[in-house]
Structures are given as structure tokens and as C-alpha cells.
Design a protein around this motif. Sequence first.
Motif, PDB file in Angstrom:
ATOM      1  N   ILE A 132       0.857  -1.183   0.000  1.00 20.64           N
ATOM      2  CA  ILE A 132       0.000   0.000   0.000  1.00 20.64           C
ATOM      3  C   ILE A 132       0.892   1.231   0.000  1.00 20.64           C
ATOM      4  CG2 ILE A 132      -1.960  -1.090   1.160  1.00 20.64           C
ATOM      5  CD1 ILE A 132      -1.009   0.123   3.771  1.00 20.64           C
ATOM      6  N   THR A 133       0.316   2.356  -0.359  1.00 20.24           N
ATOM      7  CA  THR A 133       1.106   3.590  -0.484  1.00 20.24           C
ATOM      8  C   THR A 133       1.573   4.093   0.880  1.00 20.24           C
ATOM      9  OG1 THR A 133      -0.135   4.195  -2.456  1.00 20.24           O
ATOM     10  CG2 THR A 133       1.140   5.932  -1.382  1.00 20.24           C
ATOM     11  N   ALA A 134       0.626   4.233   1.813  1.00 18.53           N
ATOM     12  CA  ALA A 134       0.968   4.745   3.148  1.00 18.53           C
ATOM     13  C   ALA A 134       1.422   3.578   4.012  1.00 18.53           C
ATOM     14  CB  ALA A 134      -0.230   5.447   3.771  1.00 18.53           C
ATOM     15  N   LYS A 135       2.671   3.147   3.835  1.00 23.70           N
ATOM     16  CA  LYS A 135       3.134   1.933   4.490  1.00 23.70           C
ATOM     17  C   LYS A 135       4.236   2.170   5.528  1.00 23.70           C
ATOM     18  CE  LYS A 135       6.490   0.928   0.821  1.00 23.70           C
ATOM     19  NZ  LYS A 135       6.897  -0.039  -0.207  1.00 23.70           N
ATOM     20  N   LYS A 136       4.577   3.408   5.773  1.00 23.04           N
ATOM     21  CA  LYS A 136       5.709   3.715   6.657  1.00 23.04           C
ATOM     22  C   LYS A 136       5.583   3.046   8.019  1.00 23.04           C
ATOM     23  CE  LYS A 136       8.354   7.524   8.672  1.00 23.04           C
ATOM     24  NZ  LYS A 136       8.489   8.999   8.813  1.00 23.04           N
ATOM     25  N   ASN A 137       4.396   3.134   8.630  1.00 17.92           N
ATOM     26  CA  ASN A 137       4.218   2.619   9.979  1.00 17.92           C
ATOM     27  C   ASN A 137       3.936   1.119  10.025  1.00 17.92           C
ATOM     28  OD1 ASN A 137       4.592   5.169  11.069  1.00 17.92           O
ATOM     29  ND2 ASN A 137       2.420   5.671  10.956  1.00 17.92           N
ATOM     30  N   LEU A 138       3.867   0.475   8.862  1.00 19.84           N
ATOM     31  CA  LEU A 138       3.592  -0.955   8.819  1.00 19.84           C
ATOM     32  C   LEU A 138       4.799  -1.772   8.374  1.00 19.84           C
ATOM     33  CD1 LEU A 138      -0.003  -1.066   7.271  1.00 19.84           C
ATOM     34  CD2 LEU A 138       0.652  -1.257   9.666  1.00 19.84           C
ATOM     35  N   LYS A 139       5.852  -1.102   7.981  1.00 16.65           N
ATOM     36  CA  LYS A 139       7.042  -1.794   7.508  1.00 16.65           C
ATOM     37  C   LYS A 139       7.938  -2.151   8.691  1.00 16.65           C
ATOM     38  CE  LYS A 139      10.424  -1.480   3.753  1.00 16.65           C
ATOM     39  NZ  LYS A 139      10.903  -0.628   2.626  1.00 16.65           N
ATOM     40  N   MET A 140       8.426  -3.378   8.714  1.00 18.97           N
ATOM     41  CA  MET A 140       9.301  -3.777   9.816  1.00 18.97           C
ATOM     42  C   MET A 140      10.213  -4.905   9.360  1.00 18.97           C
ATOM     43  SD  MET A 140       8.760  -6.911  11.476  1.00 18.97           S
ATOM     44  CE  MET A 140       7.808  -8.271  10.807  1.00 18.97           C
ATOM     45  N   ASN A 141      11.312  -5.072  10.113  1.00 17.35           N
ATOM     46  CA  ASN A 141      12.254  -6.156   9.870  1.00 17.35           C
ATOM     47  C   ASN A 141      12.720  -6.673  11.231  1.00 17.35           C
ATOM     48  OD1 ASN A 141      14.193  -7.940   9.050  1.00 17.35           O
ATOM     49  ND2 ASN A 141      15.428  -6.463   7.910  1.00 17.35           N
ATOM     50  N   ALA A 142      12.262  -7.864  11.592  1.00 15.83           N
ATOM     51  CA  ALA A 142      12.629  -8.454  12.891  1.00 15.83           C
ATOM     52  C   ALA A 142      14.013  -9.083  12.781  1.00 15.83           C
ATOM     53  CB  ALA A 142      11.592  -9.480  13.308  1.00 15.83           C
ATOM     54  N   SER A 143      15.009  -8.241  12.655  1.00 12.23           N
ATOM     55  CA  SER A 143      16.385  -8.690  12.379  1.00 12.23           C
ATOM     56  C   SER A 143      17.260  -8.717  13.622  1.00 12.23           C
ATOM     57  CB  SER A 143      17.017  -7.770  11.328  1.00 12.23           C
ATOM     58  OG  SER A 143      17.045  -6.431  11.800  1.00 12.23           O
ATOM     59  N   PHE A 144      16.667  -8.661  14.803  1.00 14.87           N
ATOM     60  CA  PHE A 144      17.452  -8.578  16.037  1.00 14.87           C
ATOM     61  C   PHE A 144      16.829  -9.458  17.114  1.00 14.87           C
ATOM     62  CE2 PHE A 144      14.184  -5.363  16.037  1.00 14.87           C
ATOM     63  CZ  PHE A 144      13.644  -5.424  17.307  1.00 14.87           C
ATOM     64  N   ASP A 145      17.669  -9.889  18.049  1.00 10.12           N
ATOM     65  CA  ASP A 145      17.216 -10.650  19.209  1.00 10.12           C
ATOM     66  C   ASP A 145      16.696  -9.645  20.240  1.00 10.12           C
ATOM     67  OD1 ASP A 145      16.915 -12.072  21.567  1.00 10.12           O
ATOM     68  OD2 ASP A 145      18.727 -13.265  21.290  1.00 10.12           O
ATOM     69  N   PRO A 146      15.392  -9.647  20.546  1.00 16.27           N
ATOM     70  CA  PRO A 146      14.836  -8.628  21.452  1.00 16.27           C
ATOM     71  C   PRO A 146      15.387  -8.691  22.864  1.00 16.27           C
ATOM     72  CG  PRO A 146      13.240 -10.357  21.064  1.00 16.27           C
ATOM     73  CD  PRO A 146      14.362 -10.599  20.103  1.00 16.27           C
ATOM     74  N   TYR A 147      15.898  -9.854  23.269  1.00 17.70           N
ATOM     75  CA  TYR A 147      16.451  -9.973  24.619  1.00 17.70           C
ATOM     76  C   TYR A 147      17.808  -9.278  24.740  1.00 17.70           C
ATOM     77  CZ  TYR A 147      12.768 -13.365  25.432  1.00 17.70           C
ATOM     78  OH  TYR A 147      11.537 -13.968  25.566  1.00 17.70           O
ATOM     79  N   LYS A 148      18.420  -9.006  23.603  1.00 17.70           N
ATOM     80  CA  LYS A 148      19.719  -8.341  23.602  1.00 17.70           C
ATOM     81  C   LYS A 148      19.630  -6.893  23.129  1.00 17.70           C
ATOM     82  CE  LYS A 148      22.177 -12.683  22.661  1.00 17.70           C
ATOM     83  NZ  LYS A 148      23.045 -13.414  21.694  1.00 17.70           N
ATOM     84  N   GLU A 149      18.484  -6.485  22.624  1.00 13.88           N
ATOM     85  CA  GLU A 149      18.324  -5.140  22.071  1.00 13.88           C
ATOM     86  C   GLU A 149      18.106  -4.114  23.185  1.00 13.88           C
ATOM     87  OE1 GLU A 149      18.504  -2.064  20.080  1.00 13.88           O
ATOM     88  OE2 GLU A 149      18.675  -3.918  18.890  1.00 13.88           O
ATOM     89  N   THR A 150      18.949  -3.087  23.215  1.00 15.01           N
ATOM     90  CA  THR A 150      18.843  -2.062  24.259  1.00 15.01           C
ATOM     91  C   THR A 150      17.905  -0.926  23.881  1.00 15.01           C
ATOM     92  OG1 THR A 150      20.799  -0.930  23.389  1.00 15.01           O
ATOM     93  CG2 THR A 150      21.144  -2.560  25.142  1.00 15.01           C
ATOM     94  N   SER A 151      17.682  -0.715  22.592  1.00 17.96           N
ATOM     95  CA  SER A 151      16.845   0.395  22.138  1.00 17.96           C
ATOM     96  C   SER A 151      15.367   0.031  22.232  1.00 17.96           C
ATOM     97  CB  SER A 151      17.192   0.764  20.696  1.00 17.96           C
ATOM     98  OG  SER A 151      16.238   1.676  20.168  1.00 17.96           O
ATOM     99  N   PHE A 152      14.650   0.682  23.142  1.00 21.83           N
ATOM    100  CA  PHE A 152      13.220   0.428  23.246  1.00 21.83           C
ATOM    101  C   PHE A 152      12.489   0.917  22.008  1.00 21.83           C
ATOM    102  CE2 PHE A 152       8.921   1.879  24.409  1.00 21.83           C
ATOM    103  CZ  PHE A 152       8.381   0.649  24.753  1.00 21.83           C
ATOM    104  N   LYS A 153      12.956   2.009  21.439  1.00 21.44           N
ATOM    105  CA  LYS A 153      12.323   2.537  20.226  1.00 21.44           C
ATOM    106  C   LYS A 153      12.351   1.489  19.120  1.00 21.44           C
ATOM    107  CE  LYS A 153      12.495   6.394  16.953  1.00 21.44           C
ATOM    108  NZ  LYS A 153      13.192   7.664  16.584  1.00 21.44           N
ATOM    109  N   LYS A 154      13.467   0.791  18.977  1.00 24.08           N
ATOM    110  CA  LYS A 154      13.584  -0.245  17.946  1.00 24.08           C
ATOM    111  C   LYS A 154      12.644  -1.405  18.247  1.00 24.08           C
ATOM    112  CE  LYS A 154      17.111  -2.894  15.439  1.00 24.08           C
ATOM    113  NZ  LYS A 154      18.577  -3.154  15.319  1.00 24.08           N
ATOM    114  N   VAL A 155      12.562  -1.785  19.500  1.00 29.15           N
ATOM    115  CA  VAL A 155      11.659  -2.869  19.905  1.00 29.15           C
ATOM    116  C   VAL A 155      10.219  -2.506  19.576  1.00 29.15           C
ATOM    117  CG1 VAL A 155      10.673  -4.049  21.920  1.00 29.15           C
ATOM    118  CG2 VAL A 155      13.153  -3.818  21.697  1.00 29.15           C
TER     119      VAL A 155
END
Length: 353
Positions: free
Chosen positions: A284-307
Amino acid sequence: MKLFQCTNCKNTVVFENNVCVNCGYLLGYSSYYNKIVSLEANATQWKLPELEDKTYAYCKNHKHKVCNWLVDVEKGDEFCLACSLNRTIPDILDDDNLAKWKQIEIAKHRLVYQLLRFRLSVVSKTIDDSKGLYFDFLAKDDLPEESKDLKTGHANGVITLLISEADPVVREQIKQQMSERYRTLLGHFRHEVGHYFWDRLVRDNVEVLAGFRNIFGDESMSYADALTNYYNNGPQANWQQRFISKYASSHPWEDWAETWSHYLHLTDVLETAYNFGLKTDPKITAKKNLKMNASFDPYKETSFKKVLNTGMPLLFALNSMSRSMGEDDPYPFIISEPVKNKLEFIHKLLKSV
């Protein structure tokens, strides 16, 4: 949850599997190494190269088909870490109780897996009575008359769960009666252990407690009065703007436990997506807030914004897939800005443990 493979044939297996359906080998899980390993069926103990050549046996509860975890023979423990936390189990000579207990153990073992991934201390009260944890799994019909009103809950490191919650029909009935949007066994465990870890991580730490009160409110207000008010008068007005659920608005302790459980939901979903290599690129055109890539281990990720920025579109996609199967949203919640702040508080606290 991590993806697992049979170490004999490389077939994909799930966390609860005790037999590989492809090659027939037994399977056992090591909580210390976070591995599932293959075991020859004609033995009761195994020396395992994958686990530093140590000798292992099944947890004692394996004979009831409720546990596939391994114990280090040299340590002399009969029960695995997860099962060692049980103080009371239902009468398993009753087939219905045994079936319910099995479902309860599946959820509890997943909880313990996650607590270990957070590197939280998980210890039985048998070892540390003041700081340890116990579980009581009770059938209401077996309780004395004066305890018939006992409910699922937490008190002083003891988590009580009524085994009727393992019946999906009963659970759905209660869900409808309570006008809840979500009710699962795993959700119960995550909520109640949140109360336990409030005692462990917040209560006695002056700096953390001050931060908690600034975000969640003053927990010194009467808990009993707050719950009475909630059940008599309902949730706070406009609760959706400040709380993750209606019940969270009843008292700061419940707000914490509800938010804690949702942080655990989010982390588990992200770990699963990470292990599957999931990403989205909406058509879809307005897709900015729906695009994601789960490329990290959340237990090791320090950035809450990224989570959060990965988790929100992932949960939206999860809900959309569920609707495609004619099911309700598995995550029917809206995360407001105040709730984001609460989730971030828990995220930072867990990263500091």
C-alpha cells in the motif's frame, strides 16, 4: 520463542516436543544451554556431546508426559528448574486433572524459558524461602469450604493458579463475564510473575521505586479498597488513554503487572519473528508505519524505540493473519503514549538486571 531442530536429523521441532516425528529419537531440552537435543530411546541417561559431554536424564515429571526438560545427573536433582518451582499440583490420578496440569505446565515452562532469557533469577522457595518462587495449582473442588473463594493470584512469592483456567470453555466464559479482551494460561503466568518481580526488582530499590511511582502512581494507596471500587464501579474513565487494559486502571500494582505481561508478550513475539526472519513490506502507499524487519534478538536489544517500532507493525500483521483465518485478533490492544512510557520503564529495568 527460539526455533529448535532435532540434532539427529535436523528436522524442525517445537519447544514442547519430546519425540522427533521424523526420525523417532527422543528429545530433551536443556535450560542451561537453551538447546533441544536428540536422545536414543533405549536408555534412561545420556552422555551428550552437545552439552559439554555431561550426563543427563529426564526430569521426574517426564513420566507424566508434562515435561521434556533434562537434569544434570551429577547435580542429583530429580526435577528440572521449571518443575522444581511446583509446591502443589492437582490430583493427577484424575484424568481430567492430569490433562489440565499438562496444559498448565506447557505455559509455565514457556514462562520460565522467557525469564531465563531475561537473565532473571529463577529459584525455588525450597532453596531461598525469602526470595524464591512457588506455584500452587489447585482444583477448587478440593479446597476446604473456607477457601472456596480463592482466586488465581500472587502473595509473597507464591503464585496460585486454579486449574479450571486450563479448560478453554471455562476460560472463555470468565473472559465474557469479565468483559476481557484477552485471557490465556500464559497470560496469567506472565501477569502473576509480574507481581513477584515487582517485589524483587522495585519494592526495595529506592531509586527504582521513585521512578515507578512517577509513571505508574503511588502503590501505597489501599489495594483492597481500589479493587473493591473497580469491581463495584468499573474502570477509570477514559482508561484507554492511560492504561493497557481496564484492569490495569484498578491500582498501580495491577497496572505494573498488566504492563509487564504485555512487555513479555511483545518480546516473545519478536523473538519468534526474529527466528523466522520475518519482515514486512506492505503493498500500500501509506506503508511507513507498517514496515518492519525483525532482524534482532529482542532480549539483547537495548533500544526500546527499535523494539516498539518493530513490534507494533508485527502485531498488526499478526492480527491481520488471524482475521484471514476467521479468528479474533490475538493482540486486541492499543498502546497509548502513557503505556509506551510504562513499557519503556520495564524495558530499561530488565536491561539493567
